[in-house]
Enzyme design. Structure first.
Site, PDB file in Angstrom:
ATOM      1  N   GLU A 128       0.828  -1.212   0.000  1.00  0.00           N
ATOM      2  CA  GLU A 128       0.000   0.000   0.000  1.00  0.00           C
ATOM      3  C   GLU A 128       0.864   1.264   0.000  1.00  0.00           C
ATOM      4  O   GLU A 128       0.573   2.235  -0.707  1.00  0.00           O
ATOM      5  CB  GLU A 128      -0.942   0.010   1.207  1.00  0.00           C
ATOM      6  CG  GLU A 128      -2.002  -1.088   1.191  1.00  0.00           C
ATOM      7  CD  GLU A 128      -2.866  -1.038  -0.061  1.00  0.00           C
ATOM      8  OE1 GLU A 128      -3.124   0.062  -0.580  1.00  0.00           O
ATOM      9  OE2 GLU A 128      -3.280  -2.110  -0.535  1.00  0.00           O
ATOM     10  N   ASP A 193       3.739  -4.425  -5.695  1.00  0.00           N
ATOM     11  CA  ASP A 193       4.250  -5.679  -5.128  1.00  0.00           C
ATOM     12  C   ASP A 193       5.769  -5.638  -5.024  1.00  0.00           C
ATOM     13  O   ASP A 193       6.341  -5.938  -3.980  1.00  0.00           O
ATOM     14  CB  ASP A 193       3.868  -6.874  -6.026  1.00  0.00           C
ATOM     15  CG  ASP A 193       2.423  -7.306  -5.842  1.00  0.00           C
ATOM     16  OD1 ASP A 193       1.759  -6.810  -4.906  1.00  0.00           O
ATOM     17  OD2 ASP A 193       1.958  -8.155  -6.632  1.00  0.00           O
TER      18      ASP A 193
END
Ligand code: ZN
Length: 288
Positions: A128, A193
């Site tokens: 995030e 990621d």
């Protein structure tokens, strides 16, 4: 040279090449917003979130997520971004977390309940944070070709008061379901990621745990379980776990094993938190 030796040498060469390449670095894309505007938008949006969701005030839980967050914030890429990251817990049973432009992050109790270890939590938080660092939200808003966006942003820079979120909401860039600020492309997800894996590694967490957690969620989702929410917000290309594992190979060799030591206590505390009932199915965004 015998064939076995040749293959062995080729493998050594390829491995060296992989390390020589180092971590995959991404840079924020096209953006009409200034970094200050990312922060302003994030600040206003966070106020909105605090009105709409149930913020968990438990001091221990807040200290816990902040301690994990601090490890990630200390990473090179987070520091270079200059964004002021904050971490809050919301009572929501879905397995999720989200971060607003400029840094405010909200972690669902459902996520805290679902992770098997601290590194998995750090993985989702790092992911995030990477959306913030790479400015994915305002990048997507910038690419949406809203004719009035440049003027709206310019009037903000002129020091004209008034809510930035309000102006953007008028243009269709609000906070609701499927908001362009929070619904990311697959490319953005892959970038988050890999960048997230760097943040984890530098904080002392094994990046492979992020891959393991996503694996666990897709298995749960396959069995009709609770993992679906995160995956529908985070499109899951099949090679996602594989890509994270490959990136982990590119990172400098490190012993991972940092832990706050409070994970088990966190599990006990969060188990005692009651979440409001989830919205009825028809109010939810369509799953993909
Ligand atoms: Zn994401």
């Amino acid at each position: 040279m015998n064939p076995v030796r040749r293959v062995a040498l080729a493998l050594v060469f390829l491995t060296t090449l992989l390390f020589a390449q180092g971590p995959t670095r991404f840079h924020p894309g096209f953006n009409l917003f200034s970094k200050d505007q990312d922060m302003q938008l994030g600040k206003e949006s966070a106020e909105q979130v605090r009105k709409q969701m149930v913020i968990v005030k438990d001091p221990f839980l807040n200290q816990y997520v902040n301690e994990v967050g601090k490890r990630l914030v200390s990473s090179q890429e987070a520091q270079a971004s200059g964004f002021p990251f904050t971490f809050e817990v919301v009572a929501d049973s879905s397995i999720n977390a989200f971060a607003l432009p400029g840094g405010p992050m909200f972690i669902h109790t459902g996520l805290l309940k679902a992770v098997d270890n601290e590194a998995q939590l750090a993985g989702v938080m790092g992911h995030e944070m990477s959306h913030v660092i790479l400015r994915h939200g305002t990048n997507q808003a910038s690419k949406a070709q809203l004719i009035q966006l440049p003027a709206a942003l310019a009037s903000q820079m002129g020091g004209e008061n008034g809510s930035m979120l309000g102006k953007l909401t008028q243009l269709g860039v609000g906070l609701g379901a499927n908001s362009v600020l929070l619904k990311f492309s697959r490319t953005a997800e892959s970038q988050a990621d890999l960048t997230g894996s760097h943040l984890m590694a530098e904080g002392g967490y094994d990046p492979k745990e992020m891959a393991r957690f996503f694996q666990k969620l897709s298995e749960q989702a396959g069995a009709g379980g609770n993992g679906l929410q995160f995956l529908s917000d985070h499109p899951n290309p099949n090679n996602r776990q594989h890509a994270i594992e490959q990136e982990a190979q590119r990172l400098p060799h490190k012993t991972y094993g940092y832990q706050t030591g409070d994970f088990q206590h966190m599990k006990q505390v969060v188990a005692g938190i009651k979440e409001p009932p989830p919205p009825k199915p028809k109010e939810q965004a369509p799953q993909q």
